[in-house]
Design a protein around this motif. Structure first.
Motif, PDB file in Angstrom:
ATOM      1  N   LEU A   8       0.717  -1.117   0.143  1.00  0.00           N
ATOM      2  CA  LEU A   8      -0.075  -0.254  -0.029  1.00  0.00           C
ATOM      3  C   LEU A   8       0.786   1.140  -0.028  1.00  0.00           C
ATOM      4  N   GLY A   9       2.068   1.337   0.860  1.00  0.00           N
ATOM      5  CA  GLY A   9       2.753   2.333   0.630  1.00  0.00           C
ATOM      6  C   GLY A   9       3.611   2.868  -0.623  1.00  0.00           C
ATOM      7  N   GLY A  10       4.047   1.744  -1.139  1.00  0.00           N
ATOM      8  CA  GLY A  10       4.472   1.772  -2.620  1.00  0.00           C
ATOM      9  C   GLY A  10       3.413   2.204  -3.602  1.00  0.00           C
ATOM     10  N   THR A  11       2.051   1.526  -3.703  1.00  0.00           N
ATOM     11  CA  THR A  11       1.334   2.016  -4.340  1.00  0.00           C
ATOM     12  C   THR A  11       0.763   3.271  -4.436  1.00  0.00           C
ATOM     13  N   ALA A  12       0.762   3.849  -3.060  1.00  0.00           N
ATOM     14  CA  ALA A  12       0.325   5.391  -2.796  1.00  0.00           C
ATOM     15  C   ALA A  12       1.226   6.269  -3.300  1.00  0.00           C
ATOM     16  N   ALA A  13       2.655   5.862  -3.292  1.00  0.00           N
ATOM     17  CA  ALA A  13       3.624   6.748  -3.893  1.00  0.00           C
ATOM     18  C   ALA A  13       3.580   6.750  -5.439  1.00  0.00           C
ATOM     19  N   MET A  14       3.460   5.609  -5.854  1.00  0.00           N
ATOM     20  CA  MET A  14       3.256   5.588  -7.327  1.00  0.00           C
ATOM     21  C   MET A  14       2.072   6.215  -8.158  1.00  0.00           C
ATOM     22  N   GLY A  15       0.881   6.218  -7.319  1.00  0.00           N
ATOM     23  CA  GLY A  15      -0.110   7.044  -7.765  1.00  0.00           C
ATOM     24  C   GLY A  15       0.179   8.649  -7.888  1.00  0.00           C
ATOM     25  N   ALA A  16       1.155   8.795  -6.679  1.00  0.00           N
ATOM     26  CA  ALA A  16       1.437  10.615  -6.645  1.00  0.00           C
ATOM     27  C   ALA A  16       2.313  10.649  -7.789  1.00  0.00           C
ATOM     28  N   VAL A  17       3.288   9.821  -8.212  1.00  0.00           N
ATOM     29  CA  VAL A  17       4.435  10.045  -9.117  1.00  0.00           C
ATOM     30  C   VAL A  17       3.736  10.405 -10.799  1.00  0.00           C
ATOM     31  N   VAL A  18       2.579   9.632 -10.804  1.00  0.00           N
ATOM     32  CA  VAL A  18       2.007  10.079 -12.157  1.00  0.00           C
ATOM     33  C   VAL A  18       1.760  11.367 -12.307  1.00  0.00           C
ATOM     34  N   PHE A  19       1.433  12.029 -11.278  1.00  0.00           N
ATOM     35  CA  PHE A  19       0.796  13.249 -11.625  1.00  0.00           C
ATOM     36  C   PHE A  19       2.063  14.327 -11.477  1.00  0.00           C
ATOM     37  N   PHE A 289      -3.089   9.105  -0.549  1.00  0.00           N
ATOM     38  CA  PHE A 289      -3.427   7.854  -1.045  1.00  0.00           C
ATOM     39  C   PHE A 289      -2.888   6.771  -0.134  1.00  0.00           C
ATOM     40  N   PHE A 290      -2.107   6.913   0.790  1.00  0.00           N
ATOM     41  CA  PHE A 290      -1.748   5.898   1.623  1.00  0.00           C
ATOM     42  C   PHE A 290      -2.717   5.783   2.855  1.00  0.00           C
ATOM     43  N   GLU A 291      -3.243   6.783   3.373  1.00  0.00           N
ATOM     44  CA  GLU A 291      -4.346   6.636   4.468  1.00  0.00           C
ATOM     45  C   GLU A 291      -5.634   6.286   3.717  1.00  0.00           C
ATOM     46  N   LYS A 292      -5.919   6.667   2.423  1.00  0.00           N
ATOM     47  CA  LYS A 292      -7.221   6.149   2.059  1.00  0.00           C
ATOM     48  C   LYS A 292      -7.187   4.733   1.533  1.00  0.00           C
ATOM     49  N   LEU A 293      -5.700   4.230   1.249  1.00  0.00           N
ATOM     50  CA  LEU A 293      -5.628   2.713   0.914  1.00  0.00           C
ATOM     51  C   LEU A 293      -5.856   1.864   2.202  1.00  0.00           C
ATOM     52  N   LEU A 294      -5.148   2.304   3.294  1.00  0.00           N
ATOM     53  CA  LEU A 294      -5.220   1.733   4.553  1.00  0.00           C
ATOM     54  C   LEU A 294      -6.598   1.578   5.033  1.00  0.00           C
ATOM     55  N   HIS A 295      -7.516   2.700   4.804  1.00  0.00           N
ATOM     56  CA  HIS A 295      -8.992   2.734   5.285  1.00  0.00           C
ATOM     57  C   HIS A 295      -9.800   1.817   4.321  1.00  0.00           C
ATOM     58  N   LEU A 296      -9.442   1.734   3.011  1.00  0.00           N
ATOM     59  CA  LEU A 296     -10.146   0.487   2.416  1.00  0.00           C
ATOM     60  C   LEU A 296      -9.808  -0.864   2.545  1.00  0.00           C
ATOM     61  N   ARG A 297      -8.326  -1.134   2.812  1.00  0.00           N
ATOM     62  CA  ARG A 297      -8.066  -2.247   3.271  1.00  0.00           C
ATOM     63  C   ARG A 297      -8.766  -2.682   4.819  1.00  0.00           C
ATOM     64  N   ASP A 298      -8.994  -1.669   5.732  1.00  0.00           N
ATOM     65  CA  ASP A 298      -9.359  -1.982   6.906  1.00  0.00           C
ATOM     66  C   ASP A 298     -10.868  -2.283   6.752  1.00  0.00           C
ATOM     67  N   ARG A 299     -11.552  -1.620   5.887  1.00  0.00           N
ATOM     68  CA  ARG A 299     -12.993  -2.057   5.674  1.00  0.00           C
ATOM     69  C   ARG A 299     -13.127  -3.307   5.149  1.00  0.00           C
ATOM     70  N   TYR A 300     -12.246  -3.757   4.028  1.00  0.00           N
ATOM     71  CA  TYR A 300     -12.456  -5.054   3.466  1.00  0.00           C
ATOM     72  C   TYR A 300     -12.228  -5.937   4.507  1.00  0.00           C
ATOM     73  N   VAL A 301     -11.055  -5.870   5.421  1.00  0.00           N
ATOM     74  CA  VAL A 301     -10.843  -6.842   6.391  1.00  0.00           C
ATOM     75  C   VAL A 301     -12.242  -6.976   7.278  1.00  0.00           C
ATOM     76  N   PHE A 302     -12.768  -5.990   7.824  1.00  0.00           N
ATOM     77  CA  PHE A 302     -13.814  -5.864   8.750  1.00  0.00           C
ATOM     78  C   PHE A 302     -14.892  -6.434   7.921  1.00  0.00           C
ATOM     79  N   SER A 303     -15.375  -6.182   6.620  1.00  0.00           N
ATOM     80  CA  SER A 303     -16.386  -6.981   6.103  1.00  0.00           C
ATOM     81  C   SER A 303     -16.168  -8.539   5.877  1.00  0.00           C
ATOM     82  N   GLN A 304     -15.019  -8.723   5.796  1.00  0.00           N
ATOM     83  CA  GLN A 304     -14.795 -10.312   5.461  1.00  0.00           C
ATOM     84  C   GLN A 304     -15.064 -10.891   6.988  1.00  0.00           C
ATOM     85  N   ARG A 305     -14.414 -10.443   7.869  1.00  0.00           N
ATOM     86  CA  ARG A 305     -14.456 -11.017   9.329  1.00  0.00           C
ATOM     87  C   ARG A 305     -16.222 -10.971   9.719  1.00  0.00           C
ATOM     88  N   ARG A 306     -17.164  -9.923   9.252  1.00  0.00           N
ATOM     89  CA  ARG A 306     -18.384 -10.202   9.531  1.00  0.00           C
ATOM     90  C   ARG A 306     -19.211 -11.252   8.832  1.00  0.00           C
TER      91      ARG A 306
END
Length: 307
Positions: A8-19, A289-306
């Motif tokens: 997620l950290g690397g992906t966030a930076a890749m998203g930034a560098v495109v711009f 991007f990093f914080e958004k990706l972490l949030h999406l990951r946490d939501r996905y993990v939470f939904s899977q546990r439910r």
């Protein structure tokens, strides 16, 4: 802390560098124009950021603004997957907090530098190729030594065949110094700025809070890091002999001395404004991007546990 944070950290930076890659292209060329020439004695095809971008588009086409994007993406992924993960791990383990729970500025700088230097060392080959491809231009606006790479893979093969494995890590020292300053300032100041804005009640929206904190952090990065950035670009882009030895600069100290003697302090801050206009949004976008990706990951993990 999970292994996914590295991705997620690397992906966030890749998203930034495109711009921000087009700004980086201009920055590199400004740092190379008038190399080891006294101020006022050379032609300046790149005068300021908007003019430089227009110059590149008119002479080399719109896609020239994204030269070196492939190695830039690889560099950012390797660097930031390590750097942001080290920072997050230290934060979660409580290594950054003071006794009262506040974020320690100096500890943030230490772990920012530790993660940044480690990531930079492994990503050094990609930064070198990125700088060399950024400098590639048509003859009418060419500055600095012109490497003839046709792609990132072509560059990797050429470097290996010419100088072997060690050729990928030449000039790694100035790159480490550059990252040491940038990472420690960036990651050390970001949480402090974020805490200040939040505690004072000036900004409460999460995305806007990250944006403003990143903007403040990126500004300080540009001021502190510009001279080290110039040294890194010059060392990476210079031609080398068959043994990998630089034909213009023998090492970091020699590079600094030659620039100072011929170009003065102005030479150390060539490309400052592109550095600033790149650092601020890049820092901001990376953390958002990093914080958004972490949030999406946490939501996905939470939904899977439910389920």
């Amino acid at each position: 802390m999970t292994k996914s944070d590295f991705v997620l950290g690397g992906t966030a930076a890749m998203g930034a560098v495109v711009f921000t890659n087009p700004i980086d292209v201009v920055k590199t060329r400004m740092q190379l124009q008038g190399e080891l020439a006294a101020r006022g004695t050379y032609v300046k095809p790149y005068r300021h950021l908007p003019q430089a971008m227009l110059q590149i588009v008119l002479n080399d086409g719109l896609l020239a603004l994204e030269k070196g994007l492939a190695p830039a993406l690889c560099y950012q992924f390797v660097l930031n997957s390590v750097r942001l993960s080290v920072y997050s791990n230290a934060l979660e383990l409580g290594y950054l907090q003071n006794a009262d729970g506040s974020i320690s500025f100096y500890r943030g700088m230490f772990f920012g530098a530790l993660g940044g230097c480690t990531g930079t060392y492994f990503a050094s080959p990609f930064y070198m190729i990125k700088a060399q491809q950024h400098a590639q231009a048509v003859q009418s606006i060419a500055v600095g030594f012109q490497h003839k790479h046709t792609s990132m893979m072509d560059a990797l093969l050429h470097i290996y065949r010419t100088n072997g494995i060690s050729g990928f890590w030449r000039a790694a020292l100035p790159s480490l110094n550059r990252t040491l300053v940038a990472s420690s300032v960036q990651i050390g100041t970001f949480p402090k700025a974020k805490s200040l804005l939040k505690d004072k009640g000036w900004i409460t929206h999460p995305v806007l809070l990250s944006f403003c904190a990143g903007l403040s952090s990126g500004t300080l990065v540009a001021v502190a890091n510009s001279p080290f950035d110039v040294l890194t670009t010059r060392m990476y882009n210079q031609p080398v002999d068959e043994k990998g030895r630089g034909l213009m600069y023998k090492g970091l100290v020699d590079c600094f001395t030659k620039i100072w003697r011929t170009e003065g302090i102005h030479g150390m801050y060539k490309g400052f404004w592109p550095i600033y206009f790149r650092s601020a949004p890049h820092t901001t976008l990376t953390f958002v991007f990093f914080e958004k990706l972490l949030h999406l990951r946490d939501r996905y993990v939470f939904s899977q546990r439910r389920n």
